[in-house]
Scaffold this motif. Sequence first.
Motif, PDB file in Angstrom:
ATOM      1  N   LEU A  92      28.897  38.377  36.790  1.00  0.00           N
ATOM      2  CA  LEU A  92      30.045  39.292  36.768  1.00  0.00           C
ATOM      3  C   LEU A  92      31.048  38.871  35.686  1.00  0.00           C
ATOM      4  CD1 LEU A  92      30.658  41.707  38.473  1.00  0.00           C
ATOM      5  CD2 LEU A  92      31.859  40.253  40.103  1.00  0.00           C
ATOM      6  N   ARG A 106      42.560  49.042  39.747  1.00  0.00           N
ATOM      7  CA  ARG A 106      42.259  49.039  41.184  1.00  0.00           C
ATOM      8  C   ARG A 106      43.295  49.876  41.929  1.00  0.00           C
ATOM      9  NH1 ARG A 106      39.945  42.913  42.524  1.00  0.00           N
ATOM     10  NH2 ARG A 106      38.177  43.125  41.132  1.00  0.00           N
ATOM     11  N   TYR A 141      40.671  32.195  34.328  1.00  0.00           N
ATOM     12  CA  TYR A 141      39.233  32.412  34.489  1.00  0.00           C
ATOM     13  C   TYR A 141      38.441  31.936  33.272  1.00  0.00           C
ATOM     14  CZ  TYR A 141      39.404  35.181  38.778  1.00  0.00           C
ATOM     15  OH  TYR A 141      39.548  35.594  40.082  1.00  0.00           O
TER      16      TYR A 141
HETATM   17  C1  IPM Z   1      36.847  40.215  42.091  1.00  0.00           C
HETATM   18  C2  IPM Z   1      36.056  39.034  42.595  1.00  0.00           C
HETATM   19  C3  IPM Z   1      35.647  38.198  41.399  1.00  0.00           C
HETATM   20  C4  IPM Z   1      36.916  37.733  40.716  1.00  0.00           C
HETATM   21  C5  IPM Z   1      34.745  37.018  41.736  1.00  0.00           C
HETATM   22  C6  IPM Z   1      33.532  37.433  42.524  1.00  0.00           C
HETATM   23  C7  IPM Z   1      34.342  36.262  40.499  1.00  0.00           C
HETATM   24  O1  IPM Z   1      36.782  38.308  43.518  1.00  0.00           O
HETATM   25  O2  IPM Z   1      36.287  41.039  41.341  1.00  0.00           O
HETATM   26  O3  IPM Z   1      38.021  40.330  42.444  1.00  0.00           O
HETATM   27  O4  IPM Z   1      37.517  36.741  41.125  1.00  0.00           O
HETATM   28  O5  IPM Z   1      37.297  38.379  39.744  1.00  0.00           O
END
Ligand code: IPM
Length: 364
Positions: A92, A106, A141
């Motif tokens: 992801l 979102r 991140y």
């Molecule tokens: C989100 C999820 C992801 C994030 C994880 C699964 C890496 O929690 O999409 O919010 O932290 O971005």
Amino acid sequence: MKLNLAVLPGDGVGPEIITEAIKVLQSVGEVYGHNLNLQYGLIGGIAIDEQGTALSPETLKMCRESEAVLLGAVGGPKWDDPSAKIRPEDGLLGIRKSLGLFANLRPVKVFPELVDATNLKPQVIKGVDFIFIRELTGGLYFGQPKKRWQTADGWQAVDTMTYSEKEIERIMRVGFELARRRKKKLVSVDKANVLETSRLWRQVAEAVAADYPDVALEHMLVDACAMRLIQNPGHLDVVVTENTFGDILTDEASMLAGSLGMLPSASLAGVPQENTRIFGLYEPSHGSAPRRAGLNIINPIATILSAAFMLRYSFCLAAEAQAIEDAVAKMLREDYRTYDIMSEGKKEVGTKEMGDLVVARLRG
Ligand code: IPM
Ligand code: MN
């Protein structure tokens, strides 16, 4: 129109919810005269099992050659070993970064029919309808250094929060553009009383605001925002924030809508503008829910609404997107519920049935 899509069902409930979203897209295609060209690929745990990596070059190439990506979910207990070298989540994070998907939208919208399905008082959440814009490819991140090392006193670790002016500017523009099309109010969330990245964030927000004199900009500290979300969510309309703050606040915000199963998301590689198609990845806001997989119980609405988002942002098909959203609302008005939003006197249905109900309403 021909819609070239990459479809990545992923793990857990991913394949089930994707099946329903594709069913809905196919029927939109039939009603409005569009052709879906679908290329399926692997991501997450299933990709680790079959390709030895959470995001293979083949999958990435397939996504690059498409106009939008529809994703289910990744992860599960099978791949949860904390010492594992590769994790489904890497897929992801990798796809977000590689495809430049810096803007994560979102929305949190409380359907009037579901006001009683939440833990909060109806008067607090009634009419709540706002959208979070989370910066998705920067901050903690991805910042370097990011590592762990041994010292004389034991292990030590570091993650780095870093933001450039350019990264802040483009996400701010997404915020202002969306605010302009909604209530012309933008809340920018930071921790400027402590963090240097946040002080830069605020400065850039002010600078970009000069291009949008019609939009009112308000700064809010992240801790205050966490409180505001519960105390008076009706105050919010468009909220823009950095990656980690956005991760935490959007999970909190999702509880206002009754269930994570109701919330779609879009991750865009550009600033949405009228009549401009943007490459994007569309997925539900929830995870792979491994314990619910294969039971035909998971709520497919978040994924179906993500498909609507896709039509709106990646294909500029606003009427088609609205038709999906209307069909979902109609089905809720007619009292159909999956287990997560079920309440007394309503009709409980499974994943497939809910997909069929939406399709039937789309066909009118
Ligand atoms: C989100 C999820 C992801 C994030 C994880 C699964 C890496 O929690 O999409 O919010 O932290 O971005
Ligand atoms: Mn999250």
